[in-house]
Scaffold this motif. Structure first.
Motif, short mmCIF file in Angstrom:
data_model
loop_
_atom_site.label_atom_id
_atom_site.label_comp_id
_atom_site.label_asym_id
_atom_site.label_seq_id
_atom_site.Cartn_x
_atom_site.Cartn_y
_atom_site.Cartn_z
N GLY A 153 0.71 -1.17 0.01
CA GLY A 153 0.02 0.07 0.02
C GLY A 153 0.90 1.28 -0.02
O GLY A 153 0.67 2.19 -0.83
N PRO A 154 1.71 1.34 0.72
CA PRO A 154 2.61 2.54 1.00
C PRO A 154 3.17 3.05 -0.29
O PRO A 154 3.44 4.17 -0.76
CB PRO A 154 3.68 2.35 1.98
N GLN A 155 3.58 2.02 -1.39
CA GLN A 155 4.19 2.32 -2.50
C GLN A 155 3.44 3.16 -3.43
O GLN A 155 3.98 4.15 -4.00
CB GLN A 155 4.87 1.00 -3.31
N ILE A 156 1.99 2.70 -3.71
CA ILE A 156 1.24 3.80 -4.63
C ILE A 156 1.05 5.25 -4.02
O ILE A 156 1.11 6.07 -4.54
CB ILE A 156 0.04 2.98 -4.92
N GLN A 157 1.02 5.15 -2.71
CA GLN A 157 0.85 6.54 -2.25
C GLN A 157 2.16 7.50 -2.44
O GLN A 157 1.92 8.66 -2.91
CB GLN A 157 0.66 6.41 -0.58
N ALA A 158 3.29 7.00 -2.24
CA ALA A 158 4.32 7.88 -2.44
C ALA A 158 4.72 7.90 -3.99
O ALA A 158 5.16 9.20 -4.29
CB ALA A 158 5.87 7.06 -1.83
N ASN A 159 4.31 6.93 -4.57
CA ASN A 159 4.51 7.11 -6.17
C ASN A 159 3.70 8.35 -6.67
O ASN A 159 4.30 8.97 -7.57
CB ASN A 159 4.33 5.68 -6.87
N ALA A 160 2.55 8.42 -6.15
CA ALA A 160 1.65 9.57 -6.74
C ALA A 160 2.09 10.85 -6.24
O ALA A 160 1.99 11.78 -6.89
CB ALA A 160 0.15 9.24 -6.06
N VAL A 161 2.83 10.97 -5.02
CA VAL A 161 2.97 12.25 -4.65
C VAL A 161 4.52 12.57 -5.48
O VAL A 161 4.68 13.57 -5.78
CB VAL A 161 3.74 11.95 -3.12
N THR A 162 5.19 11.57 -5.63
CA THR A 162 6.35 12.05 -6.58
C THR A 162 6.09 12.46 -7.99
O THR A 162 6.78 13.39 -8.46
CB THR A 162 7.50 10.91 -6.44
N ALA A 163 4.89 11.76 -8.43
CA ALA A 163 4.78 12.04 -9.73
C ALA A 163 4.05 13.31 -9.98
O ALA A 163 4.33 14.06 -10.71
CB ALA A 163 3.56 10.89 -10.37
N ALA A 164 3.33 13.64 -8.88
CA ALA A 164 2.61 15.06 -8.96
C ALA A 164 3.58 16.26 -8.63
O ALA A 164 3.72 17.34 -8.97
CB ALA A 164 1.58 15.24 -7.87
N THR A 165 4.54 16.12 -7.57
CA THR A 165 5.52 16.99 -7.20
C THR A 165 6.68 17.05 -8.37
O THR A 165 7.09 18.27 -8.84
CB THR A 165 6.48 16.54 -6.04
N THR A 166 7.00 15.98 -9.09
CA THR A 166 7.87 16.06 -10.53
C THR A 166 7.11 16.95 -11.37
O THR A 166 7.90 17.88 -12.07
CB THR A 166 8.19 14.70 -10.97
N ALA A 167 5.88 16.63 -11.59
CA ALA A 167 5.00 17.49 -12.60
C ALA A 167 4.93 18.92 -12.29
O ALA A 167 5.01 20.02 -13.30
CB ALA A 167 3.51 16.94 -12.92
N ALA A 168 4.96 19.32 -10.93
CA ALA A 168 4.82 20.59 -10.54
C ALA A 168 5.98 21.38 -10.48
O ALA A 168 6.04 22.57 -10.90
CB ALA A 168 3.88 20.85 -9.29
N TRP A 169 7.15 20.83 -9.98
CA TRP A 169 8.40 21.52 -9.60
C TRP A 169 9.61 20.76 -10.14
O TRP A 169 10.58 21.48 -9.90
CB TRP A 169 8.49 21.66 -8.03
N GLY A 170 9.30 19.53 -10.50
CA GLY A 170 10.66 18.92 -10.96
C GLY A 170 11.49 18.36 -10.11
O GLY A 170 12.66 18.27 -10.24
N TRP A 171 10.83 18.21 -9.09
CA TRP A 171 11.64 17.54 -7.83
C TRP A 171 12.13 16.06 -7.95
O TRP A 171 11.46 15.32 -8.71
CB TRP A 171 11.01 17.76 -6.45
N ASP A 172 13.21 15.92 -7.70
CA ASP A 172 13.58 14.17 -7.70
C ASP A 172 12.80 13.44 -6.90
O ASP A 172 12.80 13.40 -5.73
CB ASP A 172 15.39 14.28 -7.34
N PRO A 173 12.31 12.21 -7.62
CA PRO A 173 11.27 11.40 -7.06
C PRO A 173 12.04 10.79 -5.80
O PRO A 173 11.25 10.52 -4.66
CB PRO A 173 10.93 10.31 -8.01
N LEU A 174 13.26 10.27 -5.66
CA LEU A 174 13.82 9.50 -4.71
C LEU A 174 14.00 10.65 -3.59
O LEU A 174 13.78 9.97 -2.25
CB LEU A 174 15.46 9.19 -5.19
#
Length: 514
Positions: free
Chosen positions: A158-179
């Motif tokens: 379960g935690p993996q999809i939650q974190a994955n969605a956050v990194t996808a959204a923050t990358t699209a918004a600000w280009g932050w590194d997912p890791l």
């Protein structure tokens, strides 16, 4: 492994699951006299008037914890995925699942309250507990299966999809590194969860209402600005839900399947997850908390998921996969993965430069509160699996660390892979819980009838477990005995919360025949 998970998901989330869950909801709807409609006032009232104690959180905090578990990535990325795979009609079947399934949430949360235990000074409960206490020792294997599957799902998949969605959204918004986003989330998570259940309840209680209200208001503003599209949009939803739409009519089966599937993931109806938060509530009758949790299904799907779907559809920020599973029936957002990016594009249509950042913040808050609830659910089931207090405490600490590590791992995976993992984990314990609810349905109905009887008599309901034949409701028997001695409901509840010994070790009395 990916092929195995895909095959297992096809089996677990087949038509049998869809029909079974909706049929169970209809059964409870009829036998409980449509509580999702006639008791809405009681649902809201319980959130306002419920109190807390040293052993349990308030009804509102338990509602918020369950809502924190429900409102997550499924409300944004999940809705987008449902529309992508099932067309606009999937949103209609999400509504149906929420309305028909609300009594299921009521039943499982009421049962969790009935058979709750006091463990290490705190109320704990959920499907593992009500399976064992309600069905007897011969069903220990089923209780163990639920607890083990829930720990696996809430700590690993379960935690993996939650974190994955956050990194996808923050990358699209600000280009932050997912890791590094994943690492930062894991660090913040650890800082909160090691503070204990009451701190968890307070944190989620403050965040969830704010984030849900803000998201709904912004979404409604976007839809209102696209008012010309509203009639055609709702016609498209209804027509495609029944296979009558000229473009999306050919994927009726996918609309039903993915609508129900994503609604179950989002609302957690039938999974038993919200019931674990319900067991921690401080109420005078189990049905009171069941009503609060039924209302959370409405907030989750009829409000939050609906807003997401309407923003996507009103702004044409979506594409639908064709029956062949490869081609798309529309070309609105070619090359853009179904997920937060669709909602970001939709909000950006009306509020330029605001959409990506706002949705990224919303996704973070939605996902993070879900992760906090995952921790609580894992701890509840570890408390069931491991009676020894010393070993239990160590295992809970390890589970928290593993949950944080899963967040980091999931932040750098593909969305398709982590969605498959999430569906696999949820499917495992949902099947177990549905079987338990079928077997325990007579007790859930007796609870509802006892609540209605006292309400009709003008009383504030308080449970006498002997009245409904609940032999293993140890804490409730103590509460009722204290109430008979003092005549004060709140004082009786507080006394038991403060003075009752841990009940996990109490010998289980075989339940009466059904």
């Amino acid at each position: 492994m990916e092929n195995f998970i895909t095959s297992a998901n096809e089996l677990m989330w087949s038509l049998t699951m869809v029909v079974g869950l909706l049929a169970l909801g209809l059964y409870f709807t009829i036998r409980m006299a449509v509580p999702q409609v006639r008791l809405v006032k009681d649902m809201v009232g319980q959130l306002v008037h419920g109190g807390s104690s040293s052993a349990g959180v308030s009804s509102f905090q338990a509602f918020a914890m369950a809502l924190g578990g429900r409102i997550g990535v499924g409300n944004i990325a999940g809705v987008a995925a449902a529309i992508h795979l099932g067309g606009p009609g999937a949103l209609f079947w999400m509504w149906v699942t929420a309305i028909v399934g609300a009594p299921v949430a009521l039943a499982e949360s009421s049962l969790a309250q009935l058979y709750k235990h006091k463990i290490r000074g705190e109320y704990r409960g959920g499907p593992a507990y009500y399976i064992l206490e309600g069905l007897g020792r011969q069903w220990r294997w089923l209780a163990f299966a639920y607890a083990a599957a829930t720990v696996f799902a809430t700590v690993v998949t379960g935690p993996q999809i939650q974190a994955n969605a956050v990194t996808a959204a923050t990358t699209a918004a600000w280009g932050w590194d997912p890791l590094w986003v994943g690492v930062a989330m894991a660090a913040l998570f650890c800082a909160i969860v090691f503070g204990g259940m009451h701190r968890l309840g307070r944190t989620v209680g403050l965040v969830v209402p704010f984030m849900a209200a803000a998201y709904i208001l912004v979404g409604l503003f976007v839809v209102a600005m696209m008012w010309q599209q509203i009639p055609a949009m709702f016609a498209m939803i209804v027509e495609s839900a029944f296979g009558a739409h000229s473009i999306y009519g050919g994927i009726l089966g996918a609309a039903v399947s993915w609508g129900v599937r994503r609604a179950v993931y989002s609302t957690e109806i039938g999974t038993g997850s919200g019931a674990q938060a319900s067991a921690a509530a401080h109420v005078s009758h189990p049905v009171k908390q069941g009503l609060a949790q039924a209302f959370s299904a409405y907030v989750d799907t009829l409000f939050v998921c609906t807003v997401t779907g309407l923003v996507i559809l009103a702004t044409n920020s979506f594409d639908v996969l064709g029956p062949d599973g490869e081609s798309t029936l529309t070309q609105n957002l070619p090359g853009v993965d179904a997920g937060p990016a669709w909602v970001q594009a939709g909000v950006d249509t009306v509020l330029p430069a605001f959409g990506p950042a706002f949705v990224a913040v919303a996704v973070f808050l939605f996902s993070f509160t879900t992760l906090l609830s995952f921790s609580f659910y894992a701890e509840t089931n570890l408390a069931y699996l491991i009676p020894d207090k010393g070993v239990q405490k160590a295992c809970i600490a390890v589970a928290r660390v593993l949950l944080a590590a899963s967040m980091v791992f999931g932040s750098v995976q593909t969305s398709a892979f982590v969605w498959s993992l999430a569906d696999f984990g949820v499917g495992l314990y949902t099947w177990v819980n549905i079987l338990a609810l079928v077997l325990l349905s007579p007790m859930a109905i007796r609870l509802m009838k006892d609540y209605d009887r006292q309400r009709r008599a003008g009383q504030d309901p308080i449970l006498d477990p002997d009245t409904i034949g609940a032999r293993n409701a140890h804490l409730w028997r103590q509460v009722h005995a204290e109430y008979q001695r003092t005549g004060d409901v709140q004082a009786a509840m507080d006394h038991v919360a403060d003075t009752a010994p841990d009940t996990r070790s109490i010998a289980i009395v075989p339940p009466r025949g059904r």
